[in-house]
Design a protein around this motif. Structure first.
Motif, short mmCIF file in Angstrom:
data_model
loop_
_atom_site.label_atom_id
_atom_site.label_comp_id
_atom_site.label_asym_id
_atom_site.label_seq_id
_atom_site.Cartn_x
_atom_site.Cartn_y
_atom_site.Cartn_z
N ARG A 24 0.82 -1.22 0.00
CA ARG A 24 0.00 0.00 0.00
C ARG A 24 0.85 1.26 0.00
O ARG A 24 0.33 2.37 -0.02
N ASP A 25 2.16 1.10 0.07
CA ASP A 25 3.09 2.23 -0.05
C ASP A 25 3.73 2.18 -1.42
O ASP A 25 3.70 1.16 -2.11
N GLU A 26 4.33 3.30 -1.81
CA GLU A 26 4.98 3.35 -3.11
C GLU A 26 6.02 4.47 -3.12
O GLU A 26 5.99 5.37 -2.27
N ILE A 27 6.92 4.41 -4.08
CA ILE A 27 7.84 5.54 -4.30
C ILE A 27 7.05 6.63 -5.02
O ILE A 27 6.50 6.40 -6.09
N GLN A 28 6.98 7.79 -4.40
CA GLN A 28 6.22 8.90 -4.98
C GLN A 28 7.09 9.85 -5.78
O GLN A 28 6.62 10.48 -6.74
N GLU A 29 8.34 9.96 -5.38
CA GLU A 29 9.29 10.79 -6.13
C GLU A 29 10.57 10.00 -6.32
O GLU A 29 11.13 9.48 -5.36
#
Length: 245
Positions: A154-159
């Motif tokens: 449910r998390d991800e690399i956003q930048e």
């Protein structure tokens, strides 16, 4: 200390083994060894989530490391996570090969200067098709442009970190894979997982109240729609860790 003889690799275990995975697969380390281990190699396991890390004067002995998934947040400030970020920075300065998977992918992004956070679209659980970037070629691997992979996050690399490049995307996640130089690669999905592990994790997420039963039903249904491209992922990960591309 000098590196001699066969190639040596380390698995940085970021999650506690469950009884099920130990019984069926020899623990999460066994899952990775099944995908990556070849003859005439030495593989060491470090339970970094329990504070067990390779010593600084041993790092040069390794040809590469794999960072596993975890139930923890890659943007958390638990001591072991901060210590892992420090280790990644050291390995990066040494140009040591690293593959990060799920949490490992995210913590690589954090350590290299990117931003990690909750996905605005929520959980991704099941088997998803991702598209490899057209400007990235794997000529010696003969891979298709689309690969299916098990997802559970449910998390991800956003930048993305500066100097890193996206090498795969999906309809759900913009940074499914990234490469940093020729020595670091992150994969948001789980190339090492089999479907039985995915279904086990769905049940565990329900038990821990991370997801609702209705969502789990959909996740199980999605899990049966596609088969992960296990052999292609084995080929891709093994090639990057041991030869590069």
């Amino acid at each position: 200390m000098e590196k001699i003889g066969c190639k040596r690799f380390g698995v940085l275990l970021c999650a506690e083994d469950s009884e099920y995975v130990i019984k069926m697969h020899g623990g999460y380390s066994g899952v990775f060894l099944k995908m990556l281990e070849e003859e005439n190699e030495t593989w060491d396991m470090y339970k970094v989530s329990c504070g067990e890390f390779p010593k600084d004067d041993e790092l040069s002995l390794y040809d590469g490391f794999v960072i596993t998934g975890s139930c923890n947040d890659a943007y958390g400030n638990e001591k072991w996570i901060c210590d892992l970020v420090t280790l990644i920075k050291k390995l990066n300065s040494m140009q040591t090969k690293i593959i990060g998977v799920c949490f490992g992918h995210q913590v690589l992004g954090r350590a290299l200067g990117g931003k990690v956070g909750r996905s605005p679209t929520g959980w991704d659980i099941g088997v998803r098709t991702i598209t490899l970037s057209s400007h990235i070629s794997f000529p010696s691997l003969d891979l298709p442009t689309k690969l299916s992979i098990i997802e559970c996050h449910r998390d991800e690399i956003q930048e993305l970190p500066a100097k890193a490049e996206v090498i795969a995307r999906s309809d759900k996640t913009g940074i499914e894979m990234f490469k940093y130089g020729d020595h670091i690669m992150g994969i948001q999905g789980h190339p090492e997982y089999s479907k039985d592990i995915l279904l086990f994790l769905i049940d565990r997420l329900i038990q821990r109240n991370f997801i609702k039963e209705a969502f789990a039903i959909g996740a199980r249904e999605r899990a049966h729609l596609l088969e992960p491209d296990t052999n292609a992922w084995k080929k891709l990960c093994t090639s990057f860790l041991k030869n590069g591309f």
